[in-house]
Design a protein around this motif. Structure first.
Motif, short mmCIF file in Angstrom:
data_model
loop_
_atom_site.label_atom_id
_atom_site.label_comp_id
_atom_site.label_asym_id
_atom_site.label_seq_id
_atom_site.Cartn_x
_atom_site.Cartn_y
_atom_site.Cartn_z
N THR A 584 0.84 -1.29 -0.20
CA THR A 584 -0.14 0.10 0.01
C THR A 584 0.96 1.19 0.05
O THR A 584 0.32 2.37 0.09
CB THR A 584 -0.66 -0.05 1.21
N GLU A 886 -9.58 2.64 1.17
CA GLU A 886 -8.37 2.60 0.32
C GLU A 886 -8.35 3.44 -0.88
O GLU A 886 -7.23 4.07 -1.26
CB GLU A 886 -7.64 1.03 0.31
N SER A 935 -5.08 -3.55 1.07
CA SER A 935 -5.20 -3.69 2.57
C SER A 935 -5.56 -5.17 2.79
O SER A 935 -5.45 -5.56 4.18
CB SER A 935 -6.00 -2.62 3.26
#
Length: 1015
Positions: A584, A886, A935
């Motif tokens: 990420t 996200e 994630s």
């Protein structure tokens, strides 16, 4: 909060590159000598400089031991280090005549990757290996000096944990010369930080270093310093290349000099390279997006119009946010509003003639373009007519505030505080003074106006933690200025800069910035927007700067790389942990630059700067380049032979991966990204990964970082597919978390490691280069003075067959235990059982023996761990908020418009994924699918693993089949071995353990392959 530091492999490689240059240097705890006491010493005890002293003497010093390696041994070490990284090999020890130092090393590290940390850690490593303990960090400005001093403070505990000692450090000050006494007498690591002005300026204070001083017992400070034979680390050496500066460095009598920079101008012996391409591709720095603001003239009209952005929403046509002029009772004023297709600006402006014909004909969200019926087209960020300076700056400030809120909404829940940095040219634009005291300057007034407007757009009725956070901070409290302060009036003032310079040496301005470094990262500190003078551009940074806005006229003095450099460092959260998870890292770490020029112009200039700074990278992929390079595999190190080089060259040529000039083509990089590279020839298969890394080291424009247009990121909300019962059931089956455990027999590990070491361990013998030559029959005076009077007739490499006798006290078991995370007992058992001929290699080259043995033991350890892993389901589950937190936005210009995906658009990472999605969209057996958020990961002993797709199938209209898939461009063992293969094996164990009802998981390279597994 307190910033945390951890050992990172890429930084360790840089540290080891320097330390390995001196392999074979005996360990010495420091040569004791008697410090020159000066004229205050009793006459009955005459002492001489550098005279050996009793250990109990009050004036005993500890200087660095001399370098005992011959120049040939040092050169061979340097070449070994260079060959490990396939850097250009030094043909000799390049010396610096101006400094007089014969030993000069260069370390190249991109801004934001922690070069200060690296050279501080190098001090501890050199002390541990060789006993050297006296170091001087030379910097070109007070800004960098203060930054280095701060780094020494905040890393002290970290290095204490790693090396068991703390460094003693100080900034050289001609009025505090007692520090030199301690620097000389302390047996531990001693670090002096000094800026060039302290020994290279004409001022009386700066010349004191060369004077015999009454307050220093009639001694010269420089004599006390040089007696220590210090090691010099030059930070940003390209700014210290003046002849006077370099000659002054000779006064320090350095043992050797190491230069650290991202942009070396002069190179000596480069031993490590981590350039802009390496840093970006390894995700060690933030990626960059740009909001360009430019003026666009409209022929025959004075219509003012600014297109901020195109906004998209679910089940609604796109709209354009614009600023235009409108007639009112008090005159013409500027107004912001949304425009939709068919809107007429002439009517909306209450009949202003300049807007006749401005009827919206089209709004294209994919290319961020607004079109009118009169033929006028605007792209986001463009403003018509020649706007005033104030209007342009207001637009820039507005864009910066908007970008800040967008980033803050994403990161607040992850505990990351977002900072925005404004660079301005004069204090008066931020703060002014009248009889009543302080008043806001023009930019501060504009900021508060724009901030309050954007805040009203962001705040919702929801009683969320983020809303409460925003409501608790006023516009006046959330911005602050970092400038120099006049000592008499206590007012902010413009910094003092030298002629033809953009840097300032005002200490107080830097002190404020550095003192507040950790406090600025805390949510408890209301400051989120920082105004600073453009002269403070270098020498400090903060990891959580996510937006940079330069409110000044563009110039050629500051490069684009310098402009973005203050925000490249990876962010940290409220616990002080770096947000550097490879899955990420670039979803979180994105720097937005608000530029007063077009997106295209800024990106072109930035990429030109990067390309120019990569001038030393090879540009041609021909046989000559590949020949002699080093390939490292499980079989050991292999030098690329001319035959192998020809194979690599033919491979590139055959697949159109090089052009007629032998430059790497975009086709190669695209195929590599898509996972469809042509297979290497059989002879190169054992070294496939290393060959590709070697090819990647050749520069091409296609490698330059992709810099995105920040305005093209559109909202991409979840759609109704997410709520389908098939997807919810699939999500319920896979979102459970699990912990893994590994149990294996230590004796089995020992036996496997012993066998593997006996089979694979191959330590490089030390080699000597022997050259034989004769003097020219008729050598000119120029030949004699330039060293060209001899001709080399013969050269050979001679291996050192005996043992390496050294005074170094190696803790072999301890070093291997640390590198493998095994107990000393286990390591000792492994070493005691290897064959005598295997262990005998330790004597030939201890450093290489330890490095090779650690790698081989870790390989066997990883194999056993994956083979015996077991997952235990936990009650904890992944929240469905992963899909919204996200990725609230996507790059729609690169996205695929989907019907069965849980988002309206799918952003694919390669052509393989694109083709896969196209089939998922049309095949009737697919009900719904999702590209899993990064994630969502599976923990494994070799790193977190993120599968690609979750798919619900309808088989024969009777039952549902649920599948988690990973798409790969190649199914060959060459592509799927090693760490990646281990992660996939762990993923299969994971899904077998957590699925209450069967969920299939596998790796495929196409939809047809997937369908075979489903059916």
């Amino acid at each position: 909060m307190k910033l945390k530091f951890k050992t990172q492999e890429y930084q360790t490689r840089a540290v080891e590159a320097l330390a390995d240059c001196f392999a074979g240097q005996p360990f010495s705890s420091g040569i004791r000598y008697r410090i020159d006491p000066g004229e205050a010493a009793p006459l009955a005890q005459p002492m001489q400089r550098d005279m050996y002293a009793s250990p109990d003497s009050d004036d005993a010093g500890f200087k660095n031991a001399a370098l005992e390696l011959t120049e040939l041994e040092l050169l061979n070490n340097i070449r070994t280090v260079q060959r490990r990284q396939n850097l250009p090999l030094s043909d000799g020890l390049k010396k610096d005549d101006k400094t007089g130092c014969p030993y000069n090393l260069d370390v190249e590290m991109e801004t934001g990757t922690g070069k200060t940390y690296v050279y501080l850690k190098s001090m501890f490593e050199l002390k541990q290996r060789y006993g050297w303990s006296k170091f001087i960090v030379v910097v070109p400005s007070i800004a960098i000096r203060e930054g280095v001093y701060k780094s020494l403070q905040i890393t002290a505990d970290h290095f204490l944990e790693s090396y068991g000692e703390k460094a003693r450090f100080f900034i050289y000050n001609s009025k505090q010369l007692h520090n030199l006494e301690s620097f000389s007498s302390d047996a531990g690591i001693s670090v002096m930080v000094i800026n060039v002005q302290a020994f290279n300026s004409r001022g009386a204070d700066n010349r004191r270093i060369y004077d015999e001083l009454d307050d220093f017992q009639s001694r010269r400070p420089i004599d006390v310093i040089k007696a220590n034979r210090p090691i010099l680390f030059l930070d940003e050496p390209q700014k210290m290349e003046g002849g006077k500066t370099l000659s002054s460095l000779s006064e320090f009598n350095p043992l050797f000099i190491v230069r650290y920079s991202a942009t070396h101008k002069t190179t000596y012996n480069k031993i490590h390279r981590l350039d802009a391409l390496d840093a970006y591709n390894q995700k060690l720095v933030k990626k960059i997006s740009v909001h360009g603001v430019t003026t666009k003239g409209l022929t025959g009209t004075d219509a003012y119009l600014y297109l901020e952005n195109i906004e998209t929403a679910k089940n609604k046509p796109p709209v354009a946010w614009v600023e235009y002029e409108e007639k009112s009772a008090s005159g013409v004023k500027r107004k912001r509003r949304k425009l939709g297709k068919g809107d007429n600006l002439h009517e909306l402006s209450d009949g202003l003639d300049q807007y006749k014909g401005f009827v919206v004909s089209d709004i294209d969200a994919r290319i961020d373009q607004l079109s009118f019926t009169n033929g006028v087209e605007l792209t986001a960020g463009e403003v018509t007519v020649d706007v005033t300076e104030k209007a342009l700056r207001q637009i820039q400030i507005r864009e910066a505030v908007k970008a800040h809120f967008k980033k803050e909404q994403l990161l607040f829940s992850q505990g990351v505080k977002v900072l925005t940095l404004f660079f301005i040219d004069e204090v008066a634009k931020y703060r002014q003074y009248d009889e009543g005291g302080e008043v806001l300057g023009e930019y501060a007034r504009i900021f508060e106006e724009e901030y309050n407007h954007q805040l009203n757009q962001v705040l919702t009725l929801e009683d969320s933690e983020y809303n409460r956070y925003l409501k608790g901070i006023s516009a006046s409290d959330t911005h602050n200025g970092y400038f120099s302060i006049d000592k008499k009036s206590k007012r902010l003032v413009d910094p003092k800069t030298k002629a033809r310079s953009t840097e300032t040496d005002d200490v107080d301005a830097y002190d404020l910035i550095l003192k507040d470094k950790e406090r600025l990262l805390s949510f408890d500190e209301p400051t989120r927007f920082i105004f600073s003078h453009s002269a403070l551009r270098e020498g400090w940074d903060n990891p959580n700067v996510f937006v940079i806005c330069t409110l000044k006229h563009s110039d050629n003095i500051i490069s684009r790389r310098q402009e973005v450099g203050r925000g490249l460092r990876l962010a940290v959260n409220q616990l002080g942990d770096r947000m550097d998870d490879p899955l990420t890292v670039h979803d979180i770490n994105e720097l937005t630059v608000v530029a007063s020029e077009s997106y295209k112009d800024f990106v072109t200039a930035l990429q030109r700067d990067i390309s120019n700074d990569l001038s030393e990278r090879p540009r041609v992929a021909d046989e000559a380049y590949f020949t002699g390079k080093l390939l490292v595999s499980e079989e050991g190190e292999v030098e690329v032979t001319p035959a192998m080089a020809k194979e690599i060259y033919r491979y590139l040529l055959k697949n159109d991966y090089t052009d007629n000039a032998d430059h790497i083509t975009e086709a190669y990089h695209q195929a590599k990204e898509d996972g469809i590279l042509a297979e290497l020839p059989e002879a190169l298969q054992p070294y496939a990964q290393q060959v590709l890394q070697l090819i990647d080291s050749v520069f091409s424009n296609a490698q330059l970082p992709h810099i995105e247009d920040g305005r093209k990121a559109k909202l991409n909300p979840l759609n109704d597919n997410f709520h389908k019962k098939e997807f919810q059931e699939l999500w319920e089956r896979i979102n459970r978390k699990a912990a893994y455990s590994v149990s294996f027999d230590s004796n089995e590990l020992i036996e496997k490691c012993v066998g593997y070491l006996d089979l694979k361990l191959s330590v490089k013998r030390l080699e000597y280069q022997v050259e034989r030559g004769t003097q020219k029959a008729e050598a000119s005076y120029q030949d004699m003075t330039s060293g060209q009077a001899f001709t080399v007739n013969e050269s050979e490499r001679v291996k050192h067959d005996g043992s390496l006798h050294s005074a170094v006290q190696y803790d072999l078991i301890g070093r291997l235990a640390e590198a493998t995370q095994l107990t000393r007992r286990t390591v000792a058992a492994i070493l005691s059982k290897v064959q005598p001929k295997t262990f005998k290699q330790y004597q030939m080259n201890p450093e290489d023996f330890m490095a090779q043995a650690a790698r081989l033991i870790n390989e066997q350890k990883a194999t056993m761990i994956v083979a015996d892993i077991a997952y235990d389901p936990l009650n904890e589950r992944h929240s469905c908020e992963l899909f919204t937190i996200e990725k609230p936005e996507n790059q729609l210009d690169r996205a695929y418009k989907a019907k069965r995906h849980v988002f309206d658009y799918v952003v694919t990472d390669s052509n393989i994924e694109r083709k896969f999605v196209e089939r998922l969209e049309v095949e009737k057996e697919v009900i719904v699918y999702a590209k899993l958020p990064k994630s969502f990961f599976i923990p494994t002993p070799v790193g977190n693993y993120n599968p690609d797709w979750a798919i619900a199938f309808n088989e024969n209209d009777v039952k549902h089949v649920y599948f988690v898939a990973e798409t790969k461009g190649s199914m060959s063992s060459m592509e799927l071995r090693g760490t990646e293969d281990a992660k996939i094996k762990c993923a299969k164990e994971f899904f077998d353990a957590i699925a209450t009802a069967k969920v299939r998981y596998d790796v495929v390279d196409s939809y047809d392959e997937l369908l075979k597994l489903v059916v």
